[in-house]
Design an enzyme around this catalytic site. Sequence first.
Site, PDB file in Angstrom:
ATOM      1  N   GLY A 155      -2.931   3.611   9.035  1.00 29.97           N
ATOM      2  CA  GLY A 155      -2.940   4.941   8.450  1.00 29.97           C
ATOM      3  C   GLY A 155      -3.807   5.917   9.211  1.00 29.97           C
ATOM      4  N   ALA A 156      -3.754   5.845  10.553  1.00 23.16           N
ATOM      5  CA  ALA A 156      -4.681   6.630  11.372  1.00 23.16           C
ATOM      6  C   ALA A 156      -4.155   8.003  11.730  1.00 23.16           C
ATOM      7  CB  ALA A 156      -5.012   5.855  12.659  1.00 23.16           C
ATOM      8  N   ASN A 157      -3.051   8.423  11.143  1.00 26.79           N
ATOM      9  CA  ASN A 157      -2.477   9.707  11.525  1.00 26.79           C
ATOM     10  C   ASN A 157      -3.153  10.906  10.850  1.00 26.79           C
ATOM     11  OD1 ASN A 157      -0.802   8.471   9.230  1.00 26.79           O
ATOM     12  ND2 ASN A 157      -0.369  10.662   9.063  1.00 26.79           N
ATOM     13  N   GLY A 176      -6.399  12.211   7.633  1.00 20.94           N
ATOM     14  CA  GLY A 176      -7.442  11.913   6.669  1.00 20.94           C
ATOM     15  C   GLY A 176      -8.505  10.957   7.172  1.00 20.94           C
ATOM     16  N   GLY A 184      -8.289   7.824   8.021  1.00 17.59           N
ATOM     17  CA  GLY A 184      -7.866   7.044   9.172  1.00 17.59           C
ATOM     18  C   GLY A 184      -7.975   7.826  10.465  1.00 17.59           C
ATOM     19  N   SER A 221     -12.339   1.267  -3.144  1.00 19.10           N
ATOM     20  CA  SER A 221     -12.559   2.555  -3.798  1.00 19.10           C
ATOM     21  C   SER A 221     -13.513   2.365  -4.966  1.00 19.10           C
ATOM     22  CB  SER A 221     -11.223   3.111  -4.312  1.00 19.10           C
ATOM     23  OG  SER A 221     -11.413   4.185  -5.209  1.00 19.10           O
ATOM     24  N   TYR A 231      -3.402   1.774  -9.621  1.00 21.15           N
ATOM     25  CA  TYR A 231      -4.234   2.090  -8.461  1.00 21.15           C
ATOM     26  C   TYR A 231      -5.545   1.302  -8.520  1.00 21.15           C
ATOM     27  CZ  TYR A 231      -7.124   4.646  -5.125  1.00 21.15           C
ATOM     28  OH  TYR A 231      -7.949   4.976  -4.083  1.00 21.15           O
TER      29      TYR A 231
END
Length: 315
Positions: free
Chosen positions: A45-47, A49, A51, A161, A187
Amino acid sequence: MTSAADAPATSASGARAGTARFAVVGAWNAADIPDQTGRHFVVTGANSGLGRATALALGRAGATVTLACRDVLKAQPVAREIGTRASVRRLDLADLASVREFAAVAGDIDVLINNAGVMAPPLRRTRDGFELQFGTNHLGHFALTGLLLDRIADRVVVLSSLAHQFGSIDLVDPDYERRRYERWSAYAQSKLADLMFSFELARRLDAAGSTVRAVAAHPGYAATALQTRNTSILNPIMELGNRLLAQSADDGARPSLYAAVSPDARSGGFYGPKALFGMRGAPGPSGSSRAARNTDVAAKLWTLSEDLTGVRFRI
């Protein structure tokens, strides 16, 4: 990721560019990252935020970074910003076939950072039929870690979280096939599962005499699209919270970076912001719920996760 941080509507690290209203004050930050030249990091998820902030900080420290994202086009600008030491590889954590394809050609890794995730969408399912949050946030990363573990030299970082404190693990119906779906409970369950997985992985690695560390982190309250793209009636409230209380994505990434590179981050540790009840500030050891420390449930969750994903850990 459809099930990960670059998901268009439920991105786990889909970032807001905005900065927090209050300056973050604290000791450890990205400037304290030791030289990472010659070390290979995989960041899911590095694209955008958290990440994106994590990958950029590692790149600035000299690391080679693989951006593991569902949407490779969205990740390309981040890779270009890092330079020639960055590459983009497709990874959809909501599809176990994609996880296996990624792992098959991943090569040797120093640190795996399991950052991606989704938060509080309406009831959706992964390609394999799992509830989207449990399937993406926990099972996708569980499978990825198991498939890569014998090629990881240093450590595995799992992003949990503060919401884990409100979670419980339903070992009979984790995918909400029989019980009524409630997005926030789902969640919290997924983030509790993440934390329990990290703790259990640390115990198993230690028992095997492995030098690989399993370290958990949480970002506190960081301003990303995660809070505002979940098609919830709470979106306006969370948008306001992002503006008034949240720290930036760069500051929210500090606990993950600390867990990934600090020599003081211990296996089995859990790190997060130390100020404002764990919502912001410099990283340090974080408390966890009693449920997160339940070793009996953790062992059963491990067995269930292996059965559901078909991935067996060779420890």
